[in-house]
Design an enzyme around this catalytic site. Structure first.
Site, PDB file in Angstrom:
ATOM      1  N   GLU A 155       0.838  -1.208   0.000  1.00 44.87           N
ATOM      2  CA  GLU A 155       0.000   0.000   0.000  1.00 44.87           C
ATOM      3  C   GLU A 155       0.872   1.257   0.000  1.00 44.87           C
ATOM      4  O   GLU A 155       0.568   2.238  -0.668  1.00 44.87           O
ATOM      5  CB  GLU A 155      -0.931  -0.010   1.209  1.00 44.87           C
ATOM      6  CG  GLU A 155      -1.977  -1.109   1.103  1.00 44.87           C
ATOM      7  CD  GLU A 155      -2.934  -1.095   2.273  1.00 44.87           C
ATOM      8  OE1 GLU A 155      -2.489  -1.401   3.396  1.00 44.87           O
ATOM      9  OE2 GLU A 155      -4.110  -0.770   2.068  1.00 44.87           O
ATOM     10  N   GLU A 207      -3.958  -9.491   3.429  1.00 45.82           N
ATOM     11  CA  GLU A 207      -4.734  -9.200   4.645  1.00 45.82           C
ATOM     12  C   GLU A 207      -5.872 -10.188   4.900  1.00 45.82           C
ATOM     13  O   GLU A 207      -6.178 -10.490   6.047  1.00 45.82           O
ATOM     14  CB  GLU A 207      -5.289  -7.777   4.587  1.00 45.82           C
ATOM     15  CG  GLU A 207      -4.252  -6.691   4.864  1.00 45.82           C
ATOM     16  CD  GLU A 207      -3.475  -6.253   3.638  1.00 45.82           C
ATOM     17  OE1 GLU A 207      -3.486  -6.976   2.614  1.00 45.82           O
ATOM     18  OE2 GLU A 207      -2.854  -5.183   3.688  1.00 45.82           O
TER      19      GLU A 207
HETATM   20  N1  CAA Z   1       4.426  -7.515  11.604  1.00 45.47           N
HETATM   21  C1  CAA Z   1       5.164  -7.861  12.684  1.00 45.47           C
HETATM   22  N2  CAA Z   1       6.058  -8.867  12.664  1.00 45.47           N
HETATM   23  C2  CAA Z   1       6.216  -9.521  11.507  1.00 45.47           C
HETATM   24  C3  CAA Z   1       5.487  -9.206  10.349  1.00 45.47           C
HETATM   25  C4  CAA Z   1       4.559  -8.142  10.425  1.00 45.47           C
HETATM   26  N3  CAA Z   1       3.843  -7.740   9.378  1.00 45.47           N
HETATM   27  N4  CAA Z   1       5.860 -10.042   9.359  1.00 45.47           N
HETATM   28  C5  CAA Z   1       6.794 -10.848   9.874  1.00 45.47           C
HETATM   29  N5  CAA Z   1       7.006 -10.540  11.173  1.00 45.47           N
HETATM   30  C6  CAA Z   1       7.965 -11.165  12.079  1.00 45.47           C
HETATM   31  C7  CAA Z   1       7.651 -12.615  12.351  1.00 45.47           C
HETATM   32  O1  CAA Z   1       6.744 -12.754  13.414  1.00 45.47           O
HETATM   33  C8  CAA Z   1       9.010 -13.184  12.666  1.00 45.47           C
HETATM   34  O2  CAA Z   1       9.302 -12.814  13.979  1.00 45.47           O
HETATM   35  P1  CAA Z   1      10.161 -13.802  14.911  1.00 45.47           P
HETATM   36  O3  CAA Z   1      11.489 -13.940  14.238  1.00 45.47           O
HETATM   37  O4  CAA Z   1      10.194 -13.104  16.215  1.00 45.47           O
HETATM   38  O5  CAA Z   1       9.366 -15.078  14.912  1.00 45.47           O
HETATM   39  C9  CAA Z   1       9.946 -12.369  11.776  1.00 45.47           C
HETATM   40  O6  CAA Z   1       9.219 -11.188  11.415  1.00 45.47           O
HETATM   41  C10 CAA Z   1      10.342 -13.074  10.507  1.00 45.47           C
HETATM   42  O7  CAA Z   1       9.158 -13.532   9.859  1.00 45.47           O
HETATM   43  P2  CAA Z   1       9.087 -14.970   9.175  1.00 45.47           P
HETATM   44  O8  CAA Z   1       9.614 -16.003  10.102  1.00 45.47           O
HETATM   45  O9  CAA Z   1       7.697 -15.136   8.677  1.00 45.47           O
HETATM   46  O10 CAA Z   1      10.125 -14.771   7.998  1.00 45.47           O
HETATM   47  P3  CAA Z   1      10.074 -15.316   6.521  1.00 45.47           P
HETATM   48  O11 CAA Z   1      11.319 -14.869   5.878  1.00 45.47           O
HETATM   49  O12 CAA Z   1       9.703 -16.764   6.522  1.00 45.47           O
HETATM   50  O13 CAA Z   1       8.835 -14.590   5.820  1.00 45.47           O
HETATM   51  C11 CAA Z   1       7.458 -12.768   5.190  1.00 45.47           C
HETATM   52  C12 CAA Z   1       8.871 -13.224   5.610  1.00 45.47           C
HETATM   53  C13 CAA Z   1       7.078 -13.380   3.838  1.00 45.47           C
HETATM   54  C14 CAA Z   1       7.479 -11.274   5.093  1.00 45.47           C
HETATM   55  C15 CAA Z   1       6.434 -13.245   6.252  1.00 45.47           C
HETATM   56  O14 CAA Z   1       6.893 -12.852   7.528  1.00 45.47           O
HETATM   57  C16 CAA Z   1       5.045 -12.684   6.107  1.00 45.47           C
HETATM   58  O15 CAA Z   1       4.272 -13.189   5.305  1.00 45.47           O
HETATM   59  N6  CAA Z   1       4.718 -11.652   6.898  1.00 45.47           N
HETATM   60  C17 CAA Z   1       3.391 -11.110   7.015  1.00 45.47           C
HETATM   61  C18 CAA Z   1       2.936 -10.391   5.801  1.00 45.47           C
HETATM   62  C19 CAA Z   1       1.573  -9.839   6.037  1.00 45.47           C
HETATM   63  O16 CAA Z   1       0.624 -10.535   6.375  1.00 45.47           O
HETATM   64  N7  CAA Z   1       1.471  -8.525   5.852  1.00 45.47           N
HETATM   65  C20 CAA Z   1       0.234  -7.845   6.008  1.00 45.47           C
HETATM   66  C21 CAA Z   1       0.161  -7.302   7.391  1.00 45.47           C
HETATM   67  S1  CAA Z   1      -1.418  -6.612   7.712  1.00 45.47           S
HETATM   68  C22 CAA Z   1      -1.332  -5.109   7.053  1.00 45.47           C
HETATM   69  O17 CAA Z   1      -0.368  -4.706   6.466  1.00 45.47           O
HETATM   70  C23 CAA Z   1      -2.616  -4.358   7.290  1.00 45.47           C
HETATM   71  C24 CAA Z   1      -2.613  -2.965   6.830  1.00 45.47           C
HETATM   72  O18 CAA Z   1      -2.738  -2.686   5.680  1.00 45.47           O
HETATM   73  C25 CAA Z   1      -2.603  -1.841   7.798  1.00 45.47           C
END
Ligand code: CAA
Length: 696
Positions: A129, A149
């Site tokens: 976004e 999301e």
């Molecule tokens: N917020 C906070 N922490 C996050 C995060 C997020 N969006 N995404 C990842 N993390 C954290 C994880 O909890 C993890 O923490 P720990 O090491 O303490 O366990 C760390 O970052 C690494 O994450 P992964 O183990 O998942 O790492 P990866 O390399 O396997 O994957 C990734 C990376 C593809 C980015 C994956 O973390 C992911 O899919 N993240 C979430 C993406 C997501 O859902 N984004 C949308 C959020 S909602 C939003 O954005 C709403 C809005 O519009 C306001």
């Protein structure tokens, strides 16, 4: 903000710092520098550059400063570290902390010069976004972009539904946002979500700077994305409706419905109004129990995939006060894999390994059984091609990675050997004796047993520390859950290797203790134990299954048993002297489920639609009469309480016994392996939110 140089692959051309000491800007996760007349803004918030309040504040400060800089002709937004912004900081969601992401994006979009997001790694959720708030987007070739999301029970809340619709059209936006699945950079460019893919050798920041300079040199004017609605062709609302219906047919929760509404608003309302409505839908979704449950699972999954602290500490030797910690247990290098047993499970595991790039040696005792297994594998890959899941060359490459043998010694060079033979302790112990003899030192010896005593299997080898349980779920090439069973003597680095293996295979691991049925199957037995009694008291299989489906399960327990076949449990019961009068009577009549056309239901002409079978009702009534049970009507709520109560109680017992380390691990097991509705967060989370327990 500081003026540190960029650390990540987004690195671009260097020039003098513009922020830092004396600039009046505070140090923080957002840094700023100048490259000629371009401003370069870098977000550095490890591990995934999630946008929390500190990042939003930092961005606001930089954007204000950039707006006041009359020399600037453009701005590049990039990230340090392994990825572009992977989303809003999920830990902060629900707290109303200013500035909000929509405010930051509005400020970015209002800058008096063009802006470009330089994307590497993943641009997800709020990250994409933010990028959509830029005039342009340039991505590294391996980047992935998505609005996931819905997977958190949400919809984009910072303009994602509106701006994506303007850029790629309603249909593509529905696919992107409604499924939550990310797009690779090439596909994103073809759709128009991004403007360019950087060359393989180019840092995306440099490519982004070049993009801006070219744009400025041409004297072109490019409006912000939010102003591009008028450039869209008139919307075809009928086609939109059709596509939305298709999407919603598969949807089980409210979030995709809100996505459809937000995209419809983007088509029919003025941009600012569509943005406001999206935000309201987002806030409502955020406050929903479904989103809270989904966020619980997000963190639960990640916690489960890490080595628990007690194992880490034990391996580091810092369990004694004053002891110097040793190194963390390192995963062993695994390149060659072997699978013993080419039955349904063994061939599925072989495919899952081949899919993850392993060379696999698959061993069966006889040529006939081996050929049957290899043929099953070939059929399964053919199906993947027919369904468009794999291209023909991809399927062929994977299939060719699997080599069959009847010679156990052919596994002697494997780094990992997974036994998937008949579920019988003596059979498995024999195999492990042989594996101990032929496997190279340091090889990991794993068993796929779903019930048996791992320690009794490990004990027949001279290397119990190398023995671990890897409990896959059928079909192993599809199901994501992997119970990693820790024996009394399993070495920490073997567990670390199992977790790394799961990650490589795209599986969700959970470490569990070596007790009969581990976590999942032990709880399943507890959940299913009251089912027969419910039928005796007057419930029908259809009523029980409907109650489960209404609860959110994809399928009820009787439909599930009919699909899996009733005969295997029947044979197990006979072998162990157990009885289950109703199910036994069905099996004695040859009613094994779908495969025989009758089971708990009847099936007509090979169809899979379950139809009520009066025979089952008669049997239940006869048995009930014999036991003096008077049939009555059972409400769905009672059916759920009497099956899910024991499920949760067993979960608590498992926690007390230390078979699972955390309640959240149980939630991960049940949502990944058994179809417990993710919208309810898993059995222990659900029980806690219902006030049934306070320690889940
Ligand atoms: N917020 C906070 N922490 C996050 C995060 C997020 N969006 N995404 C990842 N993390 C954290 C994880 O909890 C993890 O923490 P720990 O090491 O303490 O366990 C760390 O970052 C690494 O994450 P992964 O183990 O998942 O790492 P990866 O390399 O396997 O994957 C990734 C990376 C593809 C980015 C994956 O973390 C992911 O899919 N993240 C979430 C993406 C997501 O859902 N984004 C949308 C959020 S909602 C939003 O954005 C709403 C809005 O519009 C306001």
């Amino acid at each position: 903000m500081t003026d540190q140089p960029e650390a990540g692959p987004g690195s671009g051309p260097e020039s003098g710092p513009e922020s830092g000491p004396g600039s009046g800007l505070e140090p923080g996760p957002v840094t700023w520098r100048r490259d000629g007349t371009l401003g370069i803004v870098t977000i550095n918030n490890p591990p995934v550059n999630a946008i929390g309040q500190a990042v939003r504040l930092g961005l606001m400060q930089v954007l204000e400063r950039a707006a006041a800089d009359t020399d600037l002709t453009g701005l590049v937004l990039c990230c340090a570290g392994r990825t572009f912004v992977a989303g809003a900081d999920i830990t902060e969601l629900g707290q109303r902390l200013d500035p909000t992401l929509p405010q930051v994006i509005a400020r970015l979009e209002a800058l008096p010069f063009p802006t470009v997001a330089a994307i590497h790694g993943t641009a997800l959720g709020g990250g994409l976004e933010l990028a959509l708030g830029c005039t342009f987007r340039v991505a590294a070739p391996g980047a992935r972009l998505g609005l996931p999301e819905v997977k958190l029970g949400l919809l984009p809340g910072a303009g994602g539904t509106v701006r994506a619709t303007y850029l790629i059209g309603a249909r593509a936006a529905l696919d992107l946002i409604g499924t939550g699945n990310p797009l690779p950079a090439d596909a994103a460019r073809n759709l128009g979500l991004i403007d360019a893919v950087a060359g393989a050798q180019d840092a995306p920041t440099r490519a982004a700077c070049d993009h801006l300079r070219r744009h400025n040199a041409q004297g072109a004017i490019s409006p912000p994305v939010l102003h591009r609605k008028d450039a869209m062709p008139p919307p075809d609302m009928a086609a939109f409706g059709d596509h939305a219906r298709k999407l919603l047919r598969k949807a089980r929760s409210a979030a995709p419905v809100a996505v459809v509404e937000a995209i419809r608003n983007a088509l029919v309302l003025p941009p600012v109004e569509a943005l406001a409505r999206e935000r309201a839908l987002f806030q409502a979704a955020l406050e929903s129990p479904v989103s809270a449950a989904r966020r619980h699972l997000f963190f639960a999954e990640r916690k489960a995939a890490r080595l628990p602290r007690d194992i880490r500490d034990a391996a580091r030797g810092d369990t004694h006060p004053g002891a110097l910690p040793g190194p963390r247990p390192e995963a062993r290098h695994l390149a060659r894999a072997g699978v013993v047993g080419a039955g349904l499970m063994g061939s599925g595991i072989a495919m899952a390994l081949a899919d993850a790039g392993f060379d696999v040696t698959l061993r069966e005792v006889s040529q006939e059984a081996l050929q049957k297994g290899l043929a099953r594998i070939a059929r399964s890959y053919d199906k993947d091609v027919a369904r468009g899941r794999l291209s023909a060359p991809q399927a062929r490459t994977r299939r060719l990675r699997i080599v069959g043998t009847t010679d156990l010694a052919a596994l002697s060079e494997c780094d990992l050997i997974i036994e998937a033979a008949f579920e019988d302790l003596a059979v498995k112990q024999d195999i492990f004796r042989d594996l101990d003899r032929i496997a190279r030192p340091g090889a990991i010896l794993a068993t796929n047993t779903s019930y048996l005593d791992l320690d009794a299997i490990a004990a027949v080898t001279a290397r119990p520390a190398d023995v671990v349980g890897l409990h896959f779920f059928s079909p192993a090439q599809r199901m994501t859950l992997l119970e990693v069973v820790r024996g009394a003597r399993t070495a920490p680095d073997v567990l670390a290797s199992a977790l790394a293996l799961a990650r490589r295979m795209g599986k969700q691991p959970v470490i569990v203790g070596a007790a009969r049925g581990f976590v999942g199957n032990r709880m399943l037995a507890a959940r299913n134990a009251p089912l027969a009694r419910l039928l005796l008291e007057g419930a029908t299989p259809a009523a029980v299954d409907a109650a489960f489906r209404d609860f959110g399960w994809p399928m009820g327990p009787f439909e599930m048993q009919d699909m899996a076949g009733l005969d295997i449990s029947w044979r197990n019961r006979k072998a162990t002297g157990q009885a289950e009068p109703l199910a036994d009577a069905l099996c004695e009549a040859g009613h094994f489920g779908q495969k025989t056309g009758r089971g708990w239901y009847r099936y007509e002409d090979g169809a899979r639609t379950p139809l009520p079978d009066p025979h089952v009702t008669r049997l239940s009534r006869t048995l009930a009469a014999r036991r003096g049970v008077a049939p009555r009507a059972l409400e769905a709520a009672e059916i759920i309480a009497r099956t899910h109560g024991p499920l949760v109680d067993e979960g608590r017992a498992i926690l007390r016994e230390g078979i699972a380390a955390r309640a959240s691990d149980i939630d991960v097991i049940w949502t990944h392996g058994y179809g417990f509705p993710g919208d309810l967060g898993g059995p222990m989370y659900w029980a806690r939110t219902q006030g049934l327990i306070d320690d889940g």
